[in-house]
Write a protein that holds these residues in place. Sequence first.
Motif, mmCIF file in Angstrom:
data_model
loop_
_atom_site.group_PDB
_atom_site.id
_atom_site.type_symbol
_atom_site.label_atom_id
_atom_site.label_comp_id
_atom_site.label_asym_id
_atom_site.label_seq_id
_atom_site.Cartn_x
_atom_site.Cartn_y
_atom_site.Cartn_z
ATOM 1 N N ALA A 89 4.764 -7.168 11.107
ATOM 2 C CA ALA A 89 4.538 -8.112 9.232
ATOM 3 C C ALA A 89 3.951 -8.516 9.594
ATOM 4 O O ALA A 89 3.032 -8.630 8.841
ATOM 5 C CB ALA A 89 5.557 -8.891 9.811
ATOM 6 N N ASP A 90 2.399 -8.812 11.230
ATOM 7 C CA ASP A 90 1.258 -9.406 11.073
ATOM 8 C C ASP A 90 -0.230 -8.208 11.006
ATOM 9 O O ASP A 90 -0.181 -9.147 9.868
ATOM 10 C CB ASP A 90 0.988 -9.270 12.898
ATOM 11 C CG ASP A 90 1.903 -10.383 13.111
ATOM 12 O OD1 ASP A 90 2.441 -11.518 12.954
ATOM 13 O OD2 ASP A 90 2.217 -10.629 14.483
ATOM 14 N N VAL A 91 0.887 -6.951 10.817
ATOM 15 C CA VAL A 91 -0.159 -5.921 11.033
ATOM 16 C C VAL A 91 -0.562 -5.926 9.230
ATOM 17 O O VAL A 91 -1.755 -5.959 8.679
ATOM 18 C CB VAL A 91 -0.466 -4.886 11.634
ATOM 19 C CG1 VAL A 91 -0.842 -3.437 10.302
ATOM 20 C CG2 VAL A 91 -0.298 -4.393 12.388
ATOM 21 N N GLY A 92 1.241 -5.865 8.417
ATOM 22 C CA GLY A 92 1.080 -6.116 6.836
ATOM 23 C C GLY A 92 -0.022 -7.662 5.745
ATOM 24 O O GLY A 92 0.218 -7.869 5.199
ATOM 25 N N MET A 99 -7.673 0.664 4.558
ATOM 26 C CA MET A 99 -8.477 1.792 5.713
ATOM 27 C C MET A 99 -6.918 2.018 6.527
ATOM 28 O O MET A 99 -6.298 1.764 6.773
ATOM 29 C CB MET A 99 -8.850 0.309 6.648
ATOM 30 C CG MET A 99 -9.437 1.607 8.532
ATOM 31 S SD MET A 99 -10.065 0.132 9.551
ATOM 32 C CE MET A 99 -8.203 -0.235 9.914
ATOM 33 N N PRO A 100 -6.726 3.337 7.222
ATOM 34 C CA PRO A 100 -5.431 4.218 7.027
ATOM 35 C C PRO A 100 -5.603 3.644 8.308
ATOM 36 O O PRO A 100 -6.119 3.370 9.604
ATOM 37 C CB PRO A 100 -5.914 5.330 7.671
ATOM 38 C CG PRO A 100 -7.765 5.709 6.683
ATOM 39 C CD PRO A 100 -7.687 4.256 6.607
ATOM 40 N N PHE A 101 -3.478 2.838 8.848
ATOM 41 C CA PHE A 101 -3.547 2.078 9.659
ATOM 42 C C PHE A 101 -1.901 2.816 10.061
ATOM 43 O O PHE A 101 -1.443 1.641 10.351
ATOM 44 C CB PHE A 101 -4.057 0.742 9.826
ATOM 45 C CG PHE A 101 -3.788 0.155 10.777
ATOM 46 C CD1 PHE A 101 -4.295 0.442 12.041
ATOM 47 C CD2 PHE A 101 -2.467 -0.775 11.693
ATOM 48 C CE1 PHE A 101 -4.541 -0.024 13.350
ATOM 49 C CE2 PHE A 101 -2.888 -0.801 12.776
ATOM 50 C CZ PHE A 101 -3.792 -1.464 13.829
ATOM 51 N N ASN A 102 -1.248 3.486 9.504
ATOM 52 C CA ASN A 102 -0.321 3.867 9.221
ATOM 53 C C ASN A 102 0.322 4.653 10.314
ATOM 54 O O ASN A 102 1.970 4.333 10.379
ATOM 55 C CB ASN A 102 0.228 4.608 8.005
ATOM 56 C CG ASN A 102 -0.895 6.048 8.298
ATOM 57 O OD1 ASN A 102 -2.057 6.417 7.858
ATOM 58 N ND2 ASN A 102 -0.234 7.649 7.738
ATOM 59 N N LYS A 103 -0.120 5.105 11.120
ATOM 60 C CA LYS A 103 0.368 5.589 12.173
ATOM 61 C C LYS A 103 1.024 4.516 13.193
ATOM 62 O O LYS A 103 1.850 4.595 14.101
ATOM 63 C CB LYS A 103 -0.962 6.491 12.950
ATOM 64 C CG LYS A 103 -0.507 7.614 11.954
ATOM 65 C CD LYS A 103 0.467 8.737 12.208
ATOM 66 C CE LYS A 103 -0.142 10.315 11.707
ATOM 67 N NZ LYS A 103 1.296 11.181 11.729
ATOM 68 N N THR A 104 -0.028 3.644 12.858
ATOM 69 C CA THR A 104 0.051 2.185 14.207
ATOM 70 C C THR A 104 1.617 1.551 13.444
ATOM 71 O O THR A 104 2.507 0.816 14.492
ATOM 72 C CB THR A 104 -1.102 1.650 14.929
ATOM 73 O OG1 THR A 104 -2.113 2.445 15.117
ATOM 74 C CG2 THR A 104 -0.916 0.417 15.800
ATOM 75 N N GLU A 105 1.632 1.704 12.654
ATOM 76 C CA GLU A 105 2.457 0.598 11.855
ATOM 77 C C GLU A 105 4.106 1.849 11.882
ATOM 78 O O GLU A 105 5.333 0.478 12.217
ATOM 79 C CB GLU A 105 2.442 0.385 10.483
ATOM 80 C CG GLU A 105 1.430 -0.741 9.692
ATOM 81 C CD GLU A 105 1.095 -1.076 8.475
ATOM 82 O OE1 GLU A 105 2.198 -1.824 7.788
ATOM 83 O OE2 GLU A 105 0.605 -0.238 8.064
ATOM 84 N N ASP A 249 1.296 -13.032 1.910
ATOM 85 C CA ASP A 249 1.146 -12.144 2.170
ATOM 86 C C ASP A 249 1.563 -10.646 1.952
ATOM 87 O O ASP A 249 2.639 -10.769 1.741
ATOM 88 C CB ASP A 249 -0.060 -11.706 3.360
ATOM 89 C CG ASP A 249 -0.369 -12.948 3.460
ATOM 90 O OD1 ASP A 249 -1.576 -12.676 3.623
ATOM 91 O OD2 ASP A 249 -0.375 -14.426 4.295
ATOM 92 N N GLU A 250 1.104 -10.047 1.560
ATOM 93 C CA GLU A 250 1.187 -8.564 1.112
ATOM 94 C C GLU A 250 1.563 -8.108 1.796
ATOM 95 O O GLU A 250 0.614 -8.073 3.002
ATOM 96 C CB GLU A 250 1.133 -7.982 0.620
ATOM 97 C CG GLU A 250 0.908 -8.708 -1.030
ATOM 98 C CD GLU A 250 0.226 -7.736 -2.157
ATOM 99 O OE1 GLU A 250 0.259 -6.560 -2.560
ATOM 100 O OE2 GLU A 250 -0.551 -7.683 -3.586
ATOM 101 N N ASN A 251 3.024 -6.907 2.152
ATOM 102 C CA ASN A 251 2.788 -6.575 3.107
ATOM 103 C C ASN A 251 1.832 -4.963 3.192
ATOM 104 O O ASN A 251 2.029 -4.559 2.325
ATOM 105 C CB ASN A 251 4.146 -5.613 3.715
ATOM 106 C CG ASN A 251 5.414 -6.140 4.328
ATOM 107 O OD1 ASN A 251 5.463 -7.335 5.299
ATOM 108 N ND2 ASN A 251 6.351 -6.489 3.972
ATOM 109 N N GLY A 252 2.127 -4.657 4.529
ATOM 110 C CA GLY A 252 0.806 -3.665 4.358
ATOM 111 C C GLY A 252 2.091 -1.547 4.396
ATOM 112 O O GLY A 252 2.824 -1.818 4.023
ATOM 113 N N LYS A 253 1.292 -0.940 4.608
ATOM 114 C CA LYS A 253 1.336 0.371 3.826
ATOM 115 C C LYS A 253 2.485 0.685 5.327
ATOM 116 O O LYS A 253 2.400 -0.234 6.530
ATOM 117 C CB LYS A 253 0.579 1.405 3.943
ATOM 118 C CG LYS A 253 -0.204 1.351 3.281
ATOM 119 C CD LYS A 253 -1.618 2.533 2.750
ATOM 120 C CE LYS A 253 -2.344 1.814 3.800
ATOM 121 N NZ LYS A 253 -3.837 2.981 3.300
#
Length: 455
Positions: A89-92, A99-105, A249-253
């Motif tokens: 949720a913090d990342v989002g 920026m591609p960060f989907n692998k970490t999420e 805030d909006e959630n990220g990918k």
Amino acid sequence: MVYGATARVLLPVAVVALIGAGMWGYQEHNEKNSVLIKAENSYQRAFHDLTYHVDKLHDELGKALVINSRRQMTPTLTNVWRLAYAAQADVGQLPLTLMPFNKTEEMLSRVADFSYRVAVRDLDKEPLTEKEYGTLKNLHKHAAGIQDELRKVQSNVIDKQLRWMDVETALASDDKKSDNTIVDGFRTIEKKVQEYPDLDWGVGIQSLDKKKQQRIKGIDGKSITKEDAHKIAVDFLGDRAKGAQVEVDENGKGQEYSAYSVRVTSPDKKQAINLDVTKRGGKVVWMMNERQVGEEKLDMKQAEEKGRKFLKDHGYDDLVVAETDSYERSAVYTFVPEQGGVRIYPDSITVEVALDNGEVTAFNSTEYLFNHKQRILSKPRISKEEARKKVNPSVKVTSERLALIEGKNDGKEVLVWEMTCSFDGSPYMIYINAMNGDEEEIVKMDTGQGDQAER
């Protein structure tokens, strides 16, 4: 002269207009700065929360590797689930959408799923396998790597007084040569995660991944705005949101659903509550209160009534308690609906009740929101008498009822006879397939919590 008279009239008007324009420009400048400062503070808070949650996640994974009892393992893995969910949720809430960060999420999501699936099963009957211990060791190692990189970024942010608003500018400019310490740090984290070898998450998580892929990105209903999400979260919390600071805030990918993340901080800053509100339909998916629970004053039955009232107040009626557990001065209940006398376990809702004052400190309706529907249930081909005969003769069956569960291997829903049994002084739940008589699952019950099974 007419010109002079006109000038004498217009000059004061022009001066007033100029002063007014200046004041308007000054006010607009201040308002713009206020918005930027608020956004910067929100990003800084989310980043430092992320660093804290990953630190704690690493600690809890390490703890899970050294403890050796179900009583301690269950709450530890539950904490891993909560922390991984919180970190996701913090990342989002960070400006990383460009920026591609989907692998970490994705990794954080799988950590949450893995720890939850292990935590809720009967570890006395089905302890961690060697493969699962191996997975935990790798997760502990991976978490350490992410922790180190986040600490480097955090140190640079503090020492160099870096701004997250510059991250948005750097990402939006798409300047490949831009030197932004925060961006570079997160790119390093993503690159590290991509290089981690594939882990053996087990059949349960693989089927869960497949199920997630089949889900739509959201739920039915009208699309809502940030303002709507703000109001929904405040209404959901009631008195707990009075005078509180609310950030949306909006959630990220990488999320399983499209939602707004809401953080509600008490006026004294001592308590923070996090929620996810779906962008379609405006449903609260989960809620988590970070407060510490004090001395126990309620028993499990009183806490159950508090949880039941909470659900009823939020529109979830006619649910029955299917599972009960307790840890760290909190009681955890899983509620499920019934259809035609059949318990529908895939449509579960979990609530956590603090035993100091009966406050619901956690709520998760993910399974209910995505799975709940009226089903066309087949009539059992196996009678309850026939199902009893499928149980080991040395096991005493005291009652039976129909239920719908998810199969362990493929995740498909299975109609079963849920048999309440006892063997050698210990209670069990045995699930017999109501269509073909196969033994689907055996669960040892937690004798410390009444007659509820830990499925």
